[in-house]
Scaffold this motif. Structure first.
Motif, PDB file in Angstrom:
ATOM      1  N   PHE A  97       0.861  -1.185   0.000  1.00 21.24           N
ATOM      2  CA  PHE A  97       0.000   0.000   0.000  1.00 21.24           C
ATOM      3  C   PHE A  97       0.898   1.236   0.000  1.00 21.24           C
ATOM      4  N   ASN A  98       1.156   1.758  -1.170  1.00 22.29           N
ATOM      5  CA  ASN A  98       2.030   2.925  -1.318  1.00 22.29           C
ATOM      6  C   ASN A  98       1.241   4.075  -1.915  1.00 22.29           C
ATOM      7  N   LYS A  99       1.298   5.230  -1.269  1.00 26.70           N
ATOM      8  CA  LYS A  99       0.646   6.408  -1.828  1.00 26.70           C
ATOM      9  C   LYS A  99       1.508   6.981  -2.949  1.00 26.70           C
ATOM     10  N   VAL A 100       0.844   7.378  -4.013  1.00 24.65           N
ATOM     11  CA  VAL A 100       1.538   7.920  -5.182  1.00 24.65           C
ATOM     12  C   VAL A 100       0.976   9.301  -5.501  1.00 24.65           C
ATOM     13  N   TRP A 101       1.852  10.239  -5.783  1.00 23.62           N
ATOM     14  CA  TRP A 101       1.455  11.593  -6.160  1.00 23.62           C
ATOM     15  C   TRP A 101       1.713  11.826  -7.644  1.00 23.62           C
ATOM     16  N   ILE A 102       0.790  12.538  -8.282  1.00 26.03           N
ATOM     17  CA  ILE A 102       1.007  13.057  -9.629  1.00 26.03           C
ATOM     18  C   ILE A 102       1.062  14.571  -9.494  1.00 26.03           C
ATOM     19  N   LEU A 103       2.199  15.141  -9.878  1.00 23.83           N
ATOM     20  CA  LEU A 103       2.437  16.560  -9.670  1.00 23.83           C
ATOM     21  C   LEU A 103       2.785  17.266 -10.975  1.00 23.83           C
ATOM     22  N   PRO A 104       2.432  18.543 -11.110  1.00 26.36           N
ATOM     23  CA  PRO A 104       2.923  19.322 -12.247  1.00 26.36           C
ATOM     24  C   PRO A 104       4.448  19.332 -12.231  1.00 26.36           C
ATOM     25  N   ASP A 105       5.059  19.102 -13.367  1.00 21.91           N
ATOM     26  CA  ASP A 105       6.516  19.067 -13.451  1.00 21.91           C
ATOM     27  C   ASP A 105       7.003  20.273 -14.251  1.00 21.91           C
ATOM     28  N   ASN A 106       7.110  20.099 -15.554  1.00 23.88           N
ATOM     29  CA  ASN A 106       7.591  21.194 -16.404  1.00 23.88           C
ATOM     30  C   ASN A 106       6.434  21.759 -17.227  1.00 23.88           C
ATOM     31  N   VAL A 107       6.261  23.069 -17.158  1.00 24.22           N
ATOM     32  CA  VAL A 107       5.223  23.739 -17.931  1.00 24.22           C
ATOM     33  C   VAL A 107       5.838  24.945 -18.625  1.00 24.22           C
ATOM     34  N   VAL A 108       5.617  25.057 -19.931  1.00 24.56           N
ATOM     35  CA  VAL A 108       6.093  26.222 -20.688  1.00 24.56           C
ATOM     36  C   VAL A 108       4.927  26.775 -21.489  1.00 24.56           C
ATOM     37  N   VAL A 109       4.677  28.085 -21.345  1.00 24.35           N
ATOM     38  CA  VAL A 109       3.649  28.733 -22.161  1.00 24.35           C
ATOM     39  C   VAL A 109       4.286  29.872 -22.952  1.00 24.35           C
ATOM     40  N   ALA A 115      14.187  10.108   1.936  1.00 19.76           N
ATOM     41  CA  ALA A 115      12.966   9.371   2.204  1.00 19.76           C
ATOM     42  C   ALA A 115      13.277   8.039   2.885  1.00 19.76           C
ATOM     43  N   THR A 116      12.319   7.560   3.698  1.00 21.92           N
ATOM     44  CA  THR A 116      12.443   6.265   4.357  1.00 21.92           C
ATOM     45  C   THR A 116      11.703   5.222   3.543  1.00 21.92           C
ATOM     46  N   ASP A 117      12.381   4.122   3.207  1.00 20.59           N
ATOM     47  CA  ASP A 117      11.795   3.083   2.373  1.00 20.59           C
ATOM     48  C   ASP A 117      11.411   1.849   3.180  1.00 20.59           C
ATOM     49  N   ASN A 118      10.330   1.174   2.738  1.00 16.79           N
ATOM     50  CA  ASN A 118      10.096  -0.185   3.201  1.00 16.79           C
ATOM     51  C   ASN A 118      10.638  -1.131   2.135  1.00 16.79           C
ATOM     52  N   VAL A 119      10.413  -2.435   2.296  1.00 16.32           N
ATOM     53  CA  VAL A 119      11.003  -3.398   1.374  1.00 16.32           C
ATOM     54  C   VAL A 119      10.552  -3.173  -0.057  1.00 16.32           C
ATOM     55  N   THR A 120       9.278  -2.803  -0.243  1.00 14.57           N
ATOM     56  CA  THR A 120       8.749  -2.697  -1.606  1.00 14.57           C
ATOM     57  C   THR A 120       8.873  -1.316  -2.226  1.00 14.57           C
ATOM     58  N   SER A 121       8.911  -0.262  -1.402  1.00 16.22           N
ATOM     59  CA  SER A 121       8.805   1.083  -1.972  1.00 16.22           C
ATOM     60  C   SER A 121       9.961   1.432  -2.903  1.00 16.22           C
ATOM     61  N   ALA A 122      11.185   1.016  -2.557  1.00  6.86           N
ATOM     62  CA  ALA A 122      12.324   1.309  -3.425  1.00  6.86           C
ATOM     63  C   ALA A 122      12.165   0.633  -4.782  1.00  6.86           C
ATOM     64  N   ILE A 123      11.584  -0.590  -4.784  1.00  6.32           N
ATOM     65  CA  ILE A 123      11.394  -1.319  -6.045  1.00  6.32           C
ATOM     66  C   ILE A 123      10.241  -0.709  -6.835  1.00  6.32           C
ATOM     67  N   VAL A 124       9.207  -0.246  -6.137  1.00  4.09           N
ATOM     68  CA  VAL A 124       8.121   0.473  -6.814  1.00  4.09           C
ATOM     69  C   VAL A 124       8.689   1.689  -7.527  1.00  4.09           C
ATOM     70  N   ARG A 125       9.563   2.409  -6.836  1.00  4.36           N
ATOM     71  CA  ARG A 125      10.166   3.623  -7.402  1.00  4.36           C
ATOM     72  C   ARG A 125      11.010   3.305  -8.641  1.00  4.36           C
ATOM     73  N   GLU A 126      11.769   2.239  -8.593  1.00  3.66           N
ATOM     74  CA  GLU A 126      12.699   1.921  -9.669  1.00  3.66           C
ATOM     75  C   GLU A 126      12.026   1.268 -10.871  1.00  3.66           C
ATOM     76  N   ILE A 127      11.012   0.431 -10.623  1.00  2.49           N
ATOM     77  CA  ILE A 127      10.437  -0.365 -11.711  1.00  2.49           C
ATOM     78  C   ILE A 127       9.072   0.142 -12.164  1.00  2.49           C
ATOM     79  N   LEU A 128       8.191   0.464 -11.228  1.00  2.54           N
ATOM     80  CA  LEU A 128       6.824   0.810 -11.601  1.00  2.54           C
ATOM     81  C   LEU A 128       6.614   2.295 -11.881  1.00  2.54           C
TER      82      LEU A 128
END
Length: 322
Positions: free
Chosen positions: A186-198, A230-243
């Motif tokens: 159960f990992n919370k995921v954020w979608i954030l504005p990154d780069n915007v050019v107008v 950031a503090t990782d659990n066993v799965t979060s680092a792999i979620v970050r790298e692969i998913l």
């Protein structure tokens, strides 16, 4: 008024770059259980449905707006018909939806523009006013899809999921000498504005670039705290790298999240308007006033319907593997 953009060439406008500090889409993972396929509320995947990565797709978008200098209530919306090259009534209907996103982004205050599907927060799904708009409804639907997709990507029967679990168990063995440990998926995921050019030119503004970034909750919180590690659990680092890279690519290019990119473009332009024309007649009478008449979704119970389907999906999951 609508202007249909048929050319991909960029006008020679002056360049303005800014980061849209607005809504952050907060998402979580669904614990996986079973494999089903069908459609539920708003044609969303039913609980248990596998949601796969989708092909690249460019939807119709509001690329820009031109404001009448003599009447600030008049807009010329510049519409890109997208890969489907919509025309006629189909394009008109789609453009109407995009304009409603723009108007919702204008009138709903930024701090009330969020969604939160969580099995533990039934009373904190979406702010009341925003929840009555088509934009709020569609963001809740996108939240649901993202949860289903992320859980589906962890399916060990698929190549990506198999690699995910191989890495998880290898890390568990290395750290603890066994794989027989609780796995937090159960990992919370954020979608954030990154780069915007107008680009701006006289009374016109045009979205030239936009990109959304996906990150784990602990990475977002670390970023807010001046890049504290950031503090990782066993799965979060792999979620970050692969998913996470696959999800970010899907969010920015895939058909599954075409609607999100439509919302984002409308949001960018509305944010530009708020910052540059706040003192205009429309700015004073409509901006941040929660005046949602004409942009409602039409179903006052839609947030509960989506939430209830999400809770069912959370309990059921998307696959069952021994």
């Amino acid at each position: 008024m609508l202007t249909i953009l048929r050319s991909k060439k960029k006008p020679l406008f002056s360049r303005v770059t800014f980061l849209v500090v607005i809504v952050s889409f907060l998402f979580n993972l669904i614990y996986p259980y079973s494999y089903v396929y069908a459609q539920g509320v708003l044609n969303l995947p039913t609980p248990g449905a596998i949601v796969a990565l989708s092909p690249e797709f460019s939807p119709p978008l509001i690329r820009g707006i031109t404001i009448d200098p003599n009447d600030p209530l008049k807009f010329d919306f510049i519409i890109d018909p997208g890969d489907d090259n919509l025309a006629g009534e189909e394009l008109k209907e789609e453009a109407n939806k995009l304009i409603k996103y723009f108007m919702a982004s204008l009138t709903v205050p930024e701090d009330q523009m969020w969604v939160n599907l969580s099995p533990y927060e039934k009373d904190r799904i979406i702010p009341d006013g925003f929840g009555k708009t088509e934009m709020g409804r569609d963001m809740l639907a996108l939240d649901y899809i993202l949860k289903q997709l992320t859980a589906s990507l962890m399916n060990p029967n698929d190549e990506l999921g198999a690699e995910f679990w191989r890495r998880v168990y290898a890390q568990a063995e290395e750290k603890y000498g066994t794989t027989d440990i609780p796995m937090n998926t159960f990992n919370k995921v954020w979608i954030l504005p990154d780069n915007v050019v107008v680009y701006e030119n006289a009374n016109s503004v045009f979205v030239a670039e936009s990109h959304l970034k996906v990150m784990l909750d602990q990475d977002y919180l670390a970023l807010k705290e001046n890049n504290v590690e950031a503090t990782d659990n066993v799965t979060s680092a792999i979620v970050r790298e692969i998913l996470i890279p696959e999800i970010e690519k899907e969010v920015n290019q895939g058909r599954n999240f075409a609607n999100l990119r439509q919302i984002f473009n409308s949001l960018i332009l509305a944010t530009w308007y708020k910052r540059n024309l706040k003192e205009s007649l429309l700015g004073q009478a409509y901006v941040d006033q929660n005046k949602i008449e004409g942009i409602e979704s039409g179903d006052l119970e839609i947030k509960e319907k989506i939430y209830n389907q999400y809770v069912e999906a959370f309990k059921k999951g998307v696959y069952d593997v021994v």
